[in-house]
Motif scaffolding. Structure first.
Motif, PDB file in Angstrom:
ATOM      1  N   LYS A  19      55.367  84.692  32.826  1.00  0.00           N
ATOM      2  CA  LYS A  19      55.411  86.011  33.461  1.00  0.00           C
ATOM      3  C   LYS A  19      55.936  87.038  32.474  1.00  0.00           C
ATOM      4  CE  LYS A  19      56.498  86.435  37.897  1.00  0.00           C
ATOM      5  NZ  LYS A  19      57.245  86.411  39.149  1.00  0.00           N
ATOM      6  N   ILE A  20      55.609  88.295  32.741  1.00  0.00           N
ATOM      7  CA  ILE A  20      56.222  89.399  32.004  1.00  0.00           C
ATOM      8  C   ILE A  20      57.694  89.427  32.417  1.00  0.00           C
ATOM      9  CG2 ILE A  20      56.263  91.920  31.729  1.00  0.00           C
ATOM     10  CD1 ILE A  20      53.790  90.640  30.501  1.00  0.00           C
ATOM     11  N   LYS A  21      58.597  89.592  31.467  1.00  0.00           N
ATOM     12  CA  LYS A  21      60.023  89.625  31.791  1.00  0.00           C
ATOM     13  C   LYS A  21      60.320  90.757  32.764  1.00  0.00           C
ATOM     14  CE  LYS A  21      61.864  87.567  27.599  1.00  0.00           C
ATOM     15  NZ  LYS A  21      62.779  87.757  26.476  1.00  0.00           N
ATOM     16  N   LYS A  40      54.338  87.200  23.550  1.00  0.00           N
ATOM     17  CA  LYS A  40      55.431  86.277  23.210  1.00  0.00           C
ATOM     18  C   LYS A  40      56.133  86.718  21.929  1.00  0.00           C
ATOM     19  CE  LYS A  40      53.626  82.077  25.341  1.00  0.00           C
ATOM     20  NZ  LYS A  40      53.110  80.714  25.071  1.00  0.00           N
ATOM     21  N   GLN A  41      55.347  87.117  20.936  1.00  0.00           N
ATOM     22  CA  GLN A  41      55.910  87.550  19.655  1.00  0.00           C
ATOM     23  C   GLN A  41      56.899  88.700  19.841  1.00  0.00           C
ATOM     24  OE1 GLN A  41      52.923  88.722  16.808  1.00  0.00           O
ATOM     25  NE2 GLN A  41      54.402  89.778  15.515  1.00  0.00           N
ATOM     26  N   TYR A  42      56.583  89.618  20.748  1.00  0.00           N
ATOM     27  CA  TYR A  42      57.450  90.763  20.995  1.00  0.00           C
ATOM     28  C   TYR A  42      58.408  90.527  22.160  1.00  0.00           C
ATOM     29  CZ  TYR A  42      54.739  93.284  17.566  1.00  0.00           C
ATOM     30  OH  TYR A  42      54.140  93.680  16.392  1.00  0.00           O
ATOM     31  N   THR A  43      58.569  89.274  22.540  1.00  0.00           N
ATOM     32  CA  THR A  43      59.488  88.837  23.606  1.00  0.00           C
ATOM     33  C   THR A  43      59.311  89.637  24.896  1.00  0.00           C
ATOM     34  OG1 THR A  43      61.357  90.183  22.820  1.00  0.00           O
ATOM     35  CG2 THR A  43      61.199  87.936  21.970  1.00  0.00           C
ATOM     36  N   LEU A  44      58.057  89.867  25.280  1.00  0.00           N
ATOM     37  CA  LEU A  44      57.756  90.571  26.519  1.00  0.00           C
ATOM     38  C   LEU A  44      57.430  89.603  27.653  1.00  0.00           C
ATOM     39  CD1 LEU A  44      55.441  93.353  25.035  1.00  0.00           C
ATOM     40  CD2 LEU A  44      57.872  93.531  25.618  1.00  0.00           C
ATOM     41  N   ILE A  45      57.341  88.336  27.320  1.00  0.00           N
ATOM     42  CA  ILE A  45      56.894  87.335  28.285  1.00  0.00           C
ATOM     43  C   ILE A  45      57.877  86.163  28.271  1.00  0.00           C
ATOM     44  CG2 ILE A  45      55.443  85.963  26.736  1.00  0.00           C
ATOM     45  CD1 ILE A  45      53.270  86.114  28.882  1.00  0.00           C
ATOM     46  N   GLU A  46      57.967  85.491  29.397  1.00  0.00           N
ATOM     47  CA  GLU A  46      58.819  84.308  29.463  1.00  0.00           C
ATOM     48  C   GLU A  46      58.023  83.165  30.088  1.00  0.00           C
ATOM     49  OE1 GLU A  46      62.034  85.735  31.818  1.00  0.00           O
ATOM     50  OE2 GLU A  46      60.939  85.597  33.689  1.00  0.00           O
ATOM     51  N   GLU A  47      58.347  81.973  29.660  1.00  0.00           N
ATOM     52  CA  GLU A  47      57.737  80.789  30.244  1.00  0.00           C
ATOM     53  C   GLU A  47      58.412  80.539  31.592  1.00  0.00           C
ATOM     54  OE1 GLU A  47      55.227  79.141  28.764  1.00  0.00           O
ATOM     55  OE2 GLU A  47      55.324  80.416  26.999  1.00  0.00           O
ATOM     56  N   HIS A  48      57.700  79.907  32.504  1.00  0.00           N
ATOM     57  CA  HIS A  48      58.308  79.578  33.797  1.00  0.00           C
ATOM     58  C   HIS A  48      59.542  78.708  33.581  1.00  0.00           C
ATOM     59  CE1 HIS A  48      55.332  81.351  36.369  1.00  0.00           C
ATOM     60  NE2 HIS A  48      54.362  80.780  35.694  1.00  0.00           N
ATOM     61  N   GLY A  49      60.595  79.029  34.299  1.00  0.00           N
ATOM     62  CA  GLY A  49      61.824  78.257  34.225  1.00  0.00           C
ATOM     63  C   GLY A  49      62.747  78.673  33.098  1.00  0.00           C
ATOM     64  N   LYS A  50      62.340  79.651  32.288  1.00  0.00           N
ATOM     65  CA  LYS A  50      63.189  80.149  31.196  1.00  0.00           C
ATOM     66  C   LYS A  50      63.540  81.592  31.479  1.00  0.00           C
ATOM     67  CE  LYS A  50      61.227  77.217  27.620  1.00  0.00           C
ATOM     68  NZ  LYS A  50      60.520  77.192  26.342  1.00  0.00           N
ATOM     69  N   ALA A  51      64.715  82.010  31.046  1.00  0.00           N
ATOM     70  CA  ALA A  51      65.153  83.406  31.254  1.00  0.00           C
ATOM     71  C   ALA A  51      64.737  84.290  30.135  1.00  0.00           C
ATOM     72  CB  ALA A  51      66.654  83.455  31.441  1.00  0.00           C
TER      73      ALA A  51
END
Length: 84
Positions: free
Chosen positions: A2-4, A73-84
Motif C-alpha cells: 500500500k501507499i504509506k 519503493k525506491q522513494y519509500t512511498l510504499i510499504e509491504e503488507h505487515g510492515k510500517a
C-alpha cells in the motif's frame, strides 16, 4: 502493498512525502495506480483494471506496473503488507 498513510496525494498528481520533504508528480495512470494501491488492491487486480481501460497488452502493463512500483519503493512511498 500500500501507499504509506503519511503520503499526501492530490487529485492533480502532486505527491508529497512529509517524512523526507520530497515531492513528485504522477501522470493520470500513475495516479490511478496509486489510488488502487492506497486501497490495498493486489497488483494483479491493478494490472487487470489497467488492461481493461487502456489499449495495450498484458506484458507491457505488467512490466510498466512493476517498474512503477519499484520507483515507489525506491522513494519509500510504499510499504509491504505487515510492515510500517
Amino acid at each position: 502493498m500500500k501507499i504509506k498513510k503519511n503520503i499526501a496525494v492530490s487529485d492533480s498528481g502532486f505527491v508529497f512525502n512529509p517524512a523526507t520533504g520530497e515531492s513528485f508528480s504522477a501522470n493520470p495512470i500513475g495516479m490511478e495506480i496509486m489510488e488502487l494501491l492506497k486501497k490495498g488492491t493486489p497488483t494483479q487486480e491493478i494490472s487487470n483494471t489497467i488492461l481493461e481501460k487502456y489499449e495495450t497488452d498484458a506484458p507491457t502493463i505488467d512490466k510498466d506496473l512493476h517498474d512503477f512500483i519499484q520507483i515507489l519503493k525506491q522513494y519509500t512511498l510504499i510499504e509491504e503488507h505487515g510492515k510500517a
